[in-house]
Design an enzyme around this catalytic site. Sequence first.
Site, mmCIF file in Angstrom:
data_model
loop_
_atom_site.group_PDB
_atom_site.id
_atom_site.type_symbol
_atom_site.label_atom_id
_atom_site.label_comp_id
_atom_site.label_asym_id
_atom_site.label_seq_id
_atom_site.Cartn_x
_atom_site.Cartn_y
_atom_site.Cartn_z
ATOM 1 N N LEU A 38 0.848 -1.185 0.000
ATOM 2 C CA LEU A 38 0.000 0.000 0.000
ATOM 3 C C LEU A 38 0.885 1.237 0.000
ATOM 4 C CD1 LEU A 38 -2.766 1.480 0.420
ATOM 5 C CD2 LEU A 38 -2.342 1.241 2.890
ATOM 6 N N HIS A 39 0.692 2.101 -0.998
ATOM 7 C CA HIS A 39 1.378 3.392 -1.028
ATOM 8 C C HIS A 39 0.579 4.367 -0.165
ATOM 9 C CE1 HIS A 39 4.320 2.698 -4.276
ATOM 10 N NE2 HIS A 39 3.429 1.801 -4.687
ATOM 11 N N CYS A 40 1.260 5.008 0.766
ATOM 12 C CA CYS A 40 0.656 5.997 1.657
ATOM 13 C C CYS A 40 1.376 7.313 1.385
ATOM 14 C CB CYS A 40 0.846 5.573 3.114
ATOM 15 S SG CYS A 40 0.267 3.905 3.462
#
Length: 151
Positions: free
Chosen positions: A108-110
């Site tokens: 997951l890119h945050c």
Amino acid sequence: MAGATSPSQPCIFCQIARGSTSTPLLHADDKVVAFQDIKPSAFRHYLVIPVEHIPTVRDLQRRNEDYALVSHMLNVGQTLLRRDAPQSNQYRFGFHQPPLNSVHHLHLHCLALPFIPRWKHVKYLSLGPLGGFIEAEKLLEKIKPLSPIPS
């Protein structure tokens, strides 16, 4: 094939999840770990990965375990960005879909915006049926378990 993993060379994210690298962890629990992206695209850019090796979003199904995992990943990412980038006006959370994912381990890119440099936003666009970037909330809608039909 370059970049492929084999039993003698596990994926880099599996190594990070097991603590086999010098990568500093921002968060670790029995399900996920989080760390800074080595090539940040935004003011803050973290990755949240499952400890278990899951290759891509296409390996997720409409089942409670997958839904709970992605929800937990999102919660961890949101908590970290609120803590570390409270001044940011906008956050983005999502996943690259094949063939545009660079590492074949779900991540997951945050992102706490702005994008740095600004052109990096193109890496985080949805390409509709062609894939591209899928927002975490949209993925959760796709894998939400179907409610049982009342008898």
